[in-house]
Design a protein around this motif. Structure first.
Motif, PDB file in Angstrom:
ATOM      1  N   ARG A   1       0.824  -1.217   0.000  1.00 24.59           N
ATOM      2  CA  ARG A   1       0.000   0.000   0.000  1.00 24.59           C
ATOM      3  C   ARG A   1       0.850   1.256   0.000  1.00 24.59           C
ATOM      4  O   ARG A   1       0.588   2.193  -0.750  1.00 24.59           O
ATOM      5  N   SER A   2       1.903   1.271   0.827  1.00 25.63           N
ATOM      6  CA  SER A   2       2.746   2.467   0.876  1.00 25.63           C
ATOM      7  C   SER A   2       3.510   2.648  -0.437  1.00 25.63           C
ATOM      8  O   SER A   2       3.715   3.775  -0.888  1.00 25.63           O
ATOM      9  N   LYS A   3       3.885   1.551  -1.071  1.00 24.91           N
ATOM     10  CA  LYS A   3       4.564   1.643  -2.365  1.00 24.91           C
ATOM     11  C   LYS A   3       3.615   2.197  -3.428  1.00 24.91           C
ATOM     12  O   LYS A   3       3.997   3.040  -4.246  1.00 24.91           O
ATOM     13  N   GLU A   4       2.363   1.741  -3.420  1.00 26.81           N
ATOM     14  CA  GLU A   4       1.376   2.254  -4.366  1.00 26.81           C
ATOM     15  C   GLU A   4       1.113   3.738  -4.143  1.00 26.81           C
ATOM     16  O   GLU A   4       0.979   4.497  -5.097  1.00 26.81           O
ATOM     17  N   LEU A   5       1.044   4.145  -2.881  1.00 25.06           N
ATOM     18  CA  LEU A   5       0.825   5.566  -2.579  1.00 25.06           C
ATOM     19  C   LEU A   5       1.969   6.413  -3.108  1.00 25.06           C
ATOM     20  O   LEU A   5       1.755   7.501  -3.647  1.00 25.06           O
ATOM     21  N   ARG A   6       3.185   5.934  -2.961  1.00 31.70           N
ATOM     22  CA  ARG A   6       4.347   6.684  -3.458  1.00 31.70           C
ATOM     23  C   ARG A   6       4.308   6.795  -4.979  1.00 31.70           C
ATOM     24  O   ARG A   6       4.659   7.825  -5.532  1.00 31.70           O
ATOM     25  N   GLN A   7       3.888   5.731  -5.647  1.00 35.96           N
ATOM     26  CA  GLN A   7       3.839   5.750  -7.104  1.00 35.96           C
ATOM     27  C   GLN A   7       2.744   6.676  -7.612  1.00 35.96           C
ATOM     28  O   GLN A   7       2.877   7.296  -8.658  1.00 35.96           O
TER      29      GLN A   7
END
Length: 170
Positions: A94-100
């Motif tokens: 989830r945090s990786k998707e938010l960063r992207q």
């Protein structure tokens, strides 16, 4: 006595020659220690994937101990451990998707810290056109006694070291 080789993985040293080093680097103890070291840095998704493919260790489930330890080919994780690991993997995704997507990264991440640091540095550089003069070095009071230090380690005098006339620009 000669040179000695220290292996960081195994935390031991031995006489350094081609035979001894080759024997050590190919040894079971070294290979296990090296694998354990690199396993400490694996990401949660890889660990979860490997643990889900393994069967549970019967001996570990019955007694809480296994003779093979980290070398066991069966899983030593309980259902609760697997659930926690799965939740950790989901959080990381989830945090990786938010960063992207460009959304705000939650506080406490390295990206957030780096961004704040860059802003502070740019603000400090723009506010002061001239570089600040660093504070002169001073020893803590009473340590070490200046008279005990050799001249090369003593702090420079307040005006700086005198320059000999033959080295002056002029």
């Amino acid at each position: 006595m000669g040179k000695r080789y220290f292996c960081d993985y195994c935390d031991r040293s031995f006489q350094d020659n081609l035979h001894n080093r080759k024997k050590h680097l190919n040894g079971v103890q070294h290979l296990r220690a090296k694998r354990v070291w690199y396993d400490l840095f694996r990401d949660a998704a890889t660990i979860l994937q490997e643990e889900q493919t393994k069967k549970p260790c019967r001996k570990f489930l019955q007694t809480g101990q296994c003779d093979f330890g980290s070398n066991c080919r069966f899983s030593h994780m309980t259902e609760q451990d697997l659930e926690k690991l799965s939740a950790q993997v989901q959080g990381e995704l989830r945090s990786k998707e938010l960063r992207q997507e460009g959304a705000d990264v939650p506080p406490g991440t390295i990206e957030d810290w780096l961004e704040k640091r860059a802003k502070r540095l740019s603000a400090a550089q723009s506010s002061s056109a001239l570089p600040e003069k660093p504070a002169p070095f001073q020893y803590p009071p009473g340590w070490p006694p200046v008279q005990d230090l050799p001249p090369s380690l003593q702090a420079p005098p307040p005006g700086g070291w005198p320059v000999p006339p033959n080295l002056q620009w002029g």
